[in-house]
Every structure is written in structure tokens, then in C-alpha cells.
Design a protein around this motif. Sequence first.
Motif, PDB file in Angstrom:
ATOM      1  N   UNK A  66       0.858  -1.188   0.000  1.00 18.67           N
ATOM      2  CA  UNK A  66       0.000   0.000   0.000  1.00 18.67           C
ATOM      3  C   UNK A  66       0.888   1.229   0.000  1.00 18.67           C
ATOM      4  N   UNK A  67       0.538   2.203  -0.817  1.00 21.66           N
ATOM      5  CA  UNK A  67       1.318   3.437  -0.790  1.00 21.66           C
ATOM      6  C   UNK A  67       1.193   4.106   0.582  1.00 21.66           C
ATOM      7  N   UNK A  83       5.426   8.242   1.199  1.00 22.88           N
ATOM      8  CA  UNK A  83       5.814   7.980  -0.188  1.00 22.88           C
ATOM      9  C   UNK A  83       5.172   8.984  -1.139  1.00 22.88           C
ATOM     10  N   UNK A  84       3.906   9.308  -0.870  1.00 24.06           N
ATOM     11  CA  UNK A  84       3.217  10.301  -1.707  1.00 24.06           C
ATOM     12  C   UNK A  84       3.824  11.686  -1.515  1.00 24.06           C
ATOM     13  N   UNK A  85       4.162  12.028  -0.268  1.00 21.08           N
ATOM     14  CA  UNK A  85       4.800  13.316  -0.008  1.00 21.08           C
ATOM     15  C   UNK A  85       6.181  13.353  -0.670  1.00 21.08           C
ATOM     16  N   UNK A  86       6.915  12.242  -0.611  1.00 24.88           N
ATOM     17  CA  UNK A  86       8.230  12.175  -1.260  1.00 24.88           C
ATOM     18  C   UNK A  86       8.098  12.419  -2.759  1.00 24.88           C
ATOM     19  N   UNK A  87       7.089  11.814  -3.379  1.00 23.71           N
ATOM     20  CA  UNK A  87       6.866  12.008  -4.814  1.00 23.71           C
ATOM     21  C   UNK A  87       6.562  13.468  -5.123  1.00 23.71           C
ATOM     22  N   UNK A  88       5.697  14.082  -4.328  1.00 26.57           N
ATOM     23  CA  UNK A  88       5.365  15.500  -4.535  1.00 26.57           C
ATOM     24  C   UNK A  88       6.608  16.364  -4.344  1.00 26.57           C
ATOM     25  N   UNK A  89       7.394  16.077  -3.311  1.00 21.95           N
ATOM     26  CA  UNK A  89       8.618  16.857  -3.070  1.00 21.95           C
ATOM     27  C   UNK A  89       9.631  16.686  -4.204  1.00 21.95           C
ATOM     28  N   UNK A  90       9.737  15.466  -4.730  1.00 17.65           N
ATOM     29  CA  UNK A  90      10.643  15.234  -5.864  1.00 17.65           C
ATOM     30  C   UNK A  90      10.172  16.024  -7.078  1.00 17.65           C
ATOM     31  N   UNK A 122      10.241   7.404   3.665  1.00 21.45           N
ATOM     32  CA  UNK A 122       9.293   6.501   3.000  1.00 21.45           C
ATOM     33  C   UNK A 122       9.936   5.151   2.702  1.00 21.45           C
ATOM     34  N   UNK A 123      11.218   5.164   2.331  1.00 20.40           N
ATOM     35  CA  UNK A 123      11.919   3.903   2.086  1.00 20.40           C
ATOM     36  C   UNK A 123      11.996   3.049   3.333  1.00 20.40           C
ATOM     37  N   UNK A 124      12.308   3.678   4.464  1.00 21.39           N
ATOM     38  CA  UNK A 124      12.375   2.954   5.738  1.00 21.39           C
ATOM     39  C   UNK A 124      10.998   2.390   6.099  1.00 21.39           C
ATOM     40  N   UNK A 125       9.955   3.179   5.895  1.00 16.53           N
ATOM     41  CA  UNK A 125       8.597   2.719   6.206  1.00 16.53           C
ATOM     42  C   UNK A 125       8.219   1.512   5.346  1.00 16.53           C
ATOM     43  N   UNK A 139      10.115  -1.551   6.700  1.00 14.38           N
ATOM     44  CA  UNK A 139       9.497  -2.026   7.946  1.00 14.38           C
ATOM     45  C   UNK A 139       8.194  -2.777   7.650  1.00 14.38           C
ATOM     46  N   UNK A 140       7.382  -2.229   6.742  1.00 10.48           N
ATOM     47  CA  UNK A 140       6.124  -2.897   6.379  1.00 10.48           C
ATOM     48  C   UNK A 140       6.399  -4.262   5.748  1.00 10.48           C
ATOM     49  N   UNK A 141       7.421  -4.352   4.937  1.00  8.32           N
ATOM     50  CA  UNK A 141       7.777  -5.625   4.312  1.00  8.32           C
ATOM     51  C   UNK A 141       8.252  -6.643   5.327  1.00  8.32           C
ATOM     52  N   UNK A 142       9.087  -6.196   6.266  1.00 13.43           N
ATOM     53  CA  UNK A 142       9.569  -7.106   7.313  1.00 13.43           C
ATOM     54  C   UNK A 142       8.394  -7.597   8.154  1.00 13.43           C
ATOM     55  N   UNK A 143       7.461  -6.720   8.465  1.00 12.40           N
ATOM     56  CA  UNK A 143       6.283  -7.125   9.244  1.00 12.40           C
ATOM     57  C   UNK A 143       5.458  -8.178   8.506  1.00 12.40           C
TER      58      UNK A 143
END
Length: 189
Positions: free
Chosen positions: A124-125, A129-136, A166-169, A172-176
Motif C-alpha cells: 500500500x502506498x 511515499x506520496x509526499x516524497x513524490x510530490x517533493x521530488x 518513505x523507504x524505511x517505512x 518495515x512494512x515488508x519485514x512485518x
Amino acid sequence: MIPAFVMMAIYYGQSVQRGSPLEWQRYTAIVIFLIAAVSDGLDGYVARRYNQRSSLGAVLDPIADKGLLLSGIITLSISNWNEVDPDYGRFPAWFPVLVITRDAVILVGAAILHYFIGNKMKVRPSWTGKVATVCQMCAIAWVMLHLRFLPLLLVVIVAGVFTLISGVIYVIAGVRQLQAEGHAHARAQ
């Protein structure tokens, strides 16, 4: 449209380097980038609005999004768009490295999740990640539009921080997810 954008962006950077910027090339690159971004957004809206989602579209849309963003970031890292103040015409080298690394980690992580848990994988986004995309996107616009009311470095640092978070999040979600399926031994906090 990505190759056309990259070509015009590099040609404009070369004209800046020669000391005689061809502004029509800059405007053409900006228009191509905008058309690509807007058409991508419209495509997603139409697919959601009229329930015309497809499995191919679900794969191709993020690839097109990342292709456009990465082409802008990489091109504006190797091609200087400002003859007067080079610090406003090019991204620092660490920025594309961070963005590419985060995307590569997410891609490898998704492959690992798919291998171990298959269709149970939930990607799930995140809002970061969405904020990172907007900032980029804002950072790309900053260079292309020659904006100067804030330092470019500040804009890039904000984009970089959200990209990293966002990458860290996502990791973490993948490890969970792996832990929930009994495939991970590490603890995600």
C-alpha cells in the motif's frame, strides 16, 4: 515522452554550458514533462473513475511514474540549467543516488515478498511515499522553472528526507509481512 524530455533537457543544458541558452529548448522540455505528468494523472483518474483498472495497467502505471521522476532527477543532476548560479541549475549527486537506492530497495523487497508470500503480499502506498513524490516533483520544477525564493538545496533536502523516511517505512512494512507469515526472524519496531 520520457526520451523526448531527456533529449530536450540535455540539449538545453549544453546550450547553457556554451553560454548561449536556447530558452525554447527549456520551454519544450518543461511542456513535454508537464504533458507526461498530466496525462499520467488523467490516465489514473479515468481508470479509477470508470473502474477500468487492469493488471497490466497496475504494473505499467508505477513504472511510468518512476520513469518520469527518475529521468527528471537524473537528467537535472548531470545537466546544469542555470548559467548564472550553477547551485540552482543542478541537483547534488547524492539526491539521484538516494532516490534510485530507495526505489531499488523497494523493488528487491517486493520481489522477496512475492517469492515468500505470493499473492498475500500487501503493498500500500504510504503517505510519506506520496509526499516524497510530490517533493521530488517540486524539486524538478524548482530547477526547470528557475525558482529562487527558497534555496534549491533546502528543497532537495526536504525531498531527500521524505524519500529516505518513505523507504524505511516500506522496508518495515515488508519485514512485518514476512514476520506475519513466519519468514522473518528480525523484529521490526
